[in-house]
Design an enzyme around this catalytic site. Structure first.
Site, PDB file in Angstrom:
ATOM      1  CD1 TRP A   1      -0.491  -5.260  -4.003  1.00 32.43           C
ATOM      2  CD2 TRP A   1      -0.213  -6.358  -2.083  1.00 32.43           C
ATOM      3  NE1 TRP A   1       0.056  -6.486  -4.299  1.00 32.43           N
ATOM      4  CE2 TRP A   1       0.237  -7.188  -3.145  1.00 32.43           C
ATOM      5  CE3 TRP A   1      -0.120  -6.860  -0.786  1.00 32.43           C
ATOM      6  CZ2 TRP A   1       0.755  -8.455  -2.945  1.00 32.43           C
ATOM      7  CZ3 TRP A   1       0.391  -8.132  -0.586  1.00 32.43           C
ATOM      8  CH2 TRP A   1       0.822  -8.909  -1.660  1.00 32.43           C
TER       9      TRP A   1
ATOM     10  NE  ARG B   1       4.479   1.934  -1.237  1.00 26.89           N
ATOM     11  CZ  ARG B   1       5.436   1.823  -0.334  1.00 26.89           C
ATOM     12  NH1 ARG B   1       6.634   2.281  -0.603  1.00 26.89           N
ATOM     13  NH2 ARG B   1       5.214   1.270   0.829  1.00 26.89           N
TER      14      ARG B   1
ATOM     15  CB  CYS C   1      -0.865   0.040   1.257  1.00 33.12           C
ATOM     16  SG  CYS C   1      -1.797  -1.443   1.537  1.00 33.12           S
TER      17      CYS C   1
ATOM     18  CG  ASN D   1       2.063   0.499   3.961  1.00 33.31           C
ATOM     19  OD1 ASN D   1       1.830  -0.685   3.714  1.00 33.31           O
ATOM     20  ND2 ASN D   1       3.224   1.068   3.724  1.00 33.31           N
ATOM     21  N   GLY D   2       0.278  -1.707   5.877  1.00 33.02           N
ATOM     22  CA  GLY D   2       0.806  -2.709   6.806  1.00 33.02           C
ATOM     23  C   GLY D   2      -0.299  -3.624   7.302  1.00 33.02           C
TER      24      GLY D   2
ATOM     25  CD  GLU E   1       9.929  -9.927 -11.037  1.00 36.37           C
ATOM     26  OE1 GLU E   1       9.300  -9.524 -10.051  1.00 36.37           O
ATOM     27  OE2 GLU E   1      11.148  -9.765 -11.157  1.00 36.37           O
TER      28      GLU E   1
ATOM     29  CE  LYS F   1      11.373  -1.638  -6.831  1.00 37.76           C
ATOM     30  NZ  LYS F   1      12.098  -2.592  -7.707  1.00 37.76           N
TER      31      LYS F   1
ATOM     32  CE  LYS G   1      13.765  -9.445 -12.396  1.00 39.22           C
ATOM     33  NZ  LYS G   1      14.266  -8.905 -11.218  1.00 39.22           N
TER      34      LYS G   1
ATOM     35  CD  GLU H   1      17.123 -11.319 -10.656  1.00 39.65           C
ATOM     36  OE1 GLU H   1      16.670 -12.000  -9.719  1.00 39.65           O
ATOM     37  OE2 GLU H   1      16.627 -10.232 -10.994  1.00 39.65           O
TER      38      GLU H   1
ATOM     39  CG  HIS I   1      20.385 -36.333 -11.109  1.00 41.02           C
ATOM     40  ND1 HIS I   1      20.900 -37.590 -10.934  1.00 41.02           N
ATOM     41  CD2 HIS I   1      21.426 -35.553 -11.482  1.00 41.02           C
ATOM     42  CE1 HIS I   1      22.202 -37.570 -11.162  1.00 41.02           C
ATOM     43  NE2 HIS I   1      22.549 -36.342 -11.498  1.00 41.02           N
TER      44      HIS I   1
HETATM   45  O1  M6R Z   1      13.477  -4.406  -1.404  1.00 40.93           O
HETATM   46  P1  M6R Z   1      14.098  -5.768  -1.369  1.00 40.93           P
HETATM   47  O2  M6R Z   1      15.333  -5.848  -2.208  1.00 40.93           O
HETATM   48  O3  M6R Z   1      14.312  -6.304  -0.001  1.00 40.93           O
HETATM   49  O4  M6R Z   1      13.021  -6.704  -2.071  1.00 40.93           O
HETATM   50  C1  M6R Z   1      13.202  -8.091  -2.118  1.00 40.93           C
HETATM   51  C2  M6R Z   1      12.332  -8.707  -3.176  1.00 40.93           C
HETATM   52  O5  M6R Z   1      10.983  -8.484  -2.901  1.00 40.93           O
HETATM   53  C3  M6R Z   1      12.649  -8.132  -4.555  1.00 40.93           C
HETATM   54  O6  M6R Z   1      14.010  -8.304  -4.847  1.00 40.93           O
HETATM   55  C4  M6R Z   1      11.808  -8.813  -5.654  1.00 40.93           C
HETATM   56  O7  M6R Z   1      12.118 -10.176  -5.744  1.00 40.93           O
HETATM   57  C5  M6R Z   1      12.068  -8.114  -6.968  1.00 40.93           C
HETATM   58  N1  M6R Z   1      11.314  -6.893  -7.033  1.00 40.93           N
HETATM   59  C6  M6R Z   1      11.756  -8.944  -8.135  1.00 40.93           C
HETATM   60  O8  M6R Z   1      12.151  -8.324  -9.309  1.00 40.93           O
END
Ligand code: M6R
Length: 608
Positions: A75, A27, A2, A99-100, A488, A603, A485, A481, A504
């Site tokens: 969110w 976010r 949020c 938020n939270g 997502e 985010k 990427k 990674e 395996h």
């Molecule tokens: O803000 P942070 O680096 O702690 O966030 C960790 C993950 O949520 C973040 O790296 C997430 O996997 C990426 N946004 C994905 O691209």
């Protein structure tokens, strides 16, 4: 997660709130709303969906007109995304955005019901807090907030307006981030700096359980115990343009292109006379000699940067490094003591699980080092040492430049540690450092050289239901990674696999035409990876190989080859990252997805 904003000043409050919320869209959210004092009364407008849906609704039903108010992008956590669950939420005299999460909201709700407060309209924990504030409100807003702070548990930030305190906004935080912007004759609250940068670069960081009162263009802070406190005014070191797309169609591609500068800005101040020097971060050769084990703990992309860090630190400095996912580590009673170093990597510095790990390992007296992008964030402030990455604001949910600068910090650390421990000579340390210094230019050339190739190859991925990313050694760390990427933002299922492990079990997944992206940049492992590529190709896979310009590979093994410049194999991850990012980006674009705001994602993951 949020986003919260608030405003008190001469401008049209609704416009400011919507504009500020737009800057927090990255976010992630599924509904939005605002509450503004209009002629002394609180007027609320809220809607499920995007901010444009809210604006459309306000255009039809009337936009609140006034000069003080609060706003929110939600969110969903408690209760589905809907108009009624959208924030703001109100008690009789109190309206809030939040938020939270409030962990004990069920008990509080029961307490309120037992005390004849039964008018709950939504499924949210937020409405329970609004009602609790209303329950205790006796005409003194700050006393009421303090009282409620003693009763609610969780991580949260709140923006609050009281019906009988027009033109005044109250704010408080507990764990979740919140800043207070100070402009000329106007004040703001926001979850993050980009929301207010258009209006002011000056801001205060609200600390744990501090309360801010915004009135008449100024702000006053007080502690949980009601004591007035002075706070330091900070200035953001980037401008509005850095939070804008600057001519690119999406933040993600802009941020990919910003990587050379981001790496340069991150490493340059940490190199003295050709050698890494992290002393400005509180890290000296003595510090680096003193640890028995190293743990790197993080989430998502940041954890993947840690995987590369493990390979490089272990290889050069010969120290054992364990990489862990924060949400697992925090609950597995890890074997940590004062002889260990725990490195927390986080772009936002606010990720709930990473924060929890930091508190846990501090209780066990481990030394802690944060590698963080957002200045003044919780993790940066709580760790013993901090290395700030200087990527500037990363707005796209899919992390690109933050990952790249995290990698660059892993290298600097590994070089300095290896040298401090006498594992590499000064000459070798200089050679490695010089090569790192040259990396930003090579990243730049790589982007220019392969962007079109990746755009083309991505058209071959868009019909896939599922694919594999494979590699060995550092290429395997990297393919984790690449896979994240891609999945997502393209919504194509993808798994990263150690190439040698395919036989395996996983190789049974290969069917005619299934894409397999092989990262094969490690010369010492090239032949081995090549065999694995041949194995999947022989079973019908469509193979895409990321390798260096000189790699000996033909189109009988690879359907598509993305060639990148060759540098020393240890540093190849910083170059090989680029095609993985571009493949993910263009696949998402070609599928017509919302690249910067992928579905269901936020985010900054500030709740567990
Ligand atoms: O803000 P942070 O680096 O702690 O966030 C960790 C993950 O949520 C973040 O790296 C997430 O996997 C990426 N946004 C994905 O691209």
């Amino acid at each position: 997660m949020c986003g919260i904003v608030g405003y008190v000043g001469p401008r049209d409050c609704s416009d400011v709130l919507i504009e500020a919320l737009t800057k927090l869209e990255y976010r992630g959210y599924d509904s939005a709303g605002i509450a503004v004092f209009e002629n002394g009364r609180i007027k609320v407008a809220k809607s499920k969906g995007r901010l444009t849906d809210l604006v459309e609704k306000m255009n039809k039903e009337g936009k609140p007109k006034g000069h003080a108010g609060i706003g929110h992008t939600r969110w969903a956590t408690h209760g589905e995304p809907s108009d009624v669950n959208s924030h703001p939420h109100s008690g009789r005299r109190v309206t809030i955005v939040h938020n939270g999460i409030i962990e004990n909201y069920k008990e509080i709700k029961q307490f309120l019901i037992d005390n004849d407060r039964t008018e709950f309209l939504s499924d949210t924990d937020t409405e329970v807090v609004a009602q609790l504030l209303d329950f205790y409100y006796d005409g003194d807003p700050v006393r009421c907030i303090r009282r409620v702070l003693h009763e609610i548990r969780g991580s949260f930030a709140l923006g609050i307006v009281f019906a009988d305190r027009p033109e005044t906004v109250y704010a408080v935080r507990c764990e979740s981030p919140l800043i207070v912007g100070q402009g000329k004759g106007e004040v703001f609250i926001a979850s993050d700096v980009p929301a207010i940068i258009k209006y002011t670069k000056d801001y205060y960081l609200l600390d744990h359980k501090e309360i801010a009162v915004l009135r008449n263009g100024t702000v006053q802070f007080c502690s949980l115990h009601g004591r007035i406190i002075e706070k330091e005014l900070l200035t953001a070191d980037w401008d509005e343009d850095s939070a804008e797309k600057g001519g690119y169609p999406h933040f993600m591609i802009k941020e990919i292109h910003e990587q050379p500068t981001a790496v340069k800005t991150t490493i340059t101040p940490r190199i003295e006379n050709g050698l890494p020097d992290l002393s400005e971060c509180g890290i000296t050769p003595e510090t680096l000699r003193g640890f028995k084990n190293i743990f790197i703990v993080a989430c998502g992309t940041a954890m993947h940067a840690g995987m590369v860090g493990k390979y490089v630190i272990e290889k050069l400095a010969r120290v054992s490094v364990t990489v862990d996912i924060a949400s697992e580590f925090r609950y597995r009673d890890p074997l940590i003591d004062e002889n260990d170093l725990v490195i927390i990597i986080s772009q936002s510095g606010e990720t709930a699980d990473s924060k929890a790990v930091l508190s846990l390992v501090k209780q066990r007296n481990a030394k802690t080092l944060a590698v963080v992008n957002v200045k003044g964030s919780s993790i940066a402030r709580e760790a013993d040492m901090v290395i700030y990455t200087h990527a500037g604001p990363e707005i796209a949910v899919a992390s690109t430049k933050a990952y790249m600068v995290q990698l660059s910090v892993m290298y600097l650390l590994a070089f300095e540690m290896a040298f401090a421990k006498g594992r590499i000579s000064e000459e070798e340390c200089r050679r490695l450092t010089l090569e790192l210094v040259r990396v930003p230019d090579i990243i730049d050339q790589t982007i220019k050289r392969i962007e079109n190739v990746c755009r083309y190859v991505s058209t071959k991925l868009i019909t896939a239901d599922s694919l594999l990313y494979i590699g060995r050694g550092l290429d395997y760390a990297l393919s984790m990674e690449g896979s994240l990427k891609l999945k997502e933002i393209s919504y194509i299922h993808s798994e990263s696999y150690a190439a040698g492990e395919l036989k395996h079990g996983t190789i049974s997944l290969i069917t005619e035409g299934m894409p397999v992206i092989a990262v094969a940049t490690q010369n010492s492992l090239f032949e081995k990876t090549l065999s694995n590529i041949k194995e999947v190709k022989a079973r019908g896979a469509m193979t895409i190989v990321i390798c260096d310009q000189k790699a000996d590979i033909d189109f009988d093994v690879a359907n598509y080859i993305v060639r990148i410049p060759r540098i020393s194999e240890m540093l190849m991850p910083m170059i090989a990252t680029v095609p993985m990012q571009l493949l993910a980006y263009y696949t998402s674009v070609n599928k017509g997805n919302d690249v910067d705001k992928p579905r269901n994602l936020a985010k900054s993951v500030t709740v567990e």
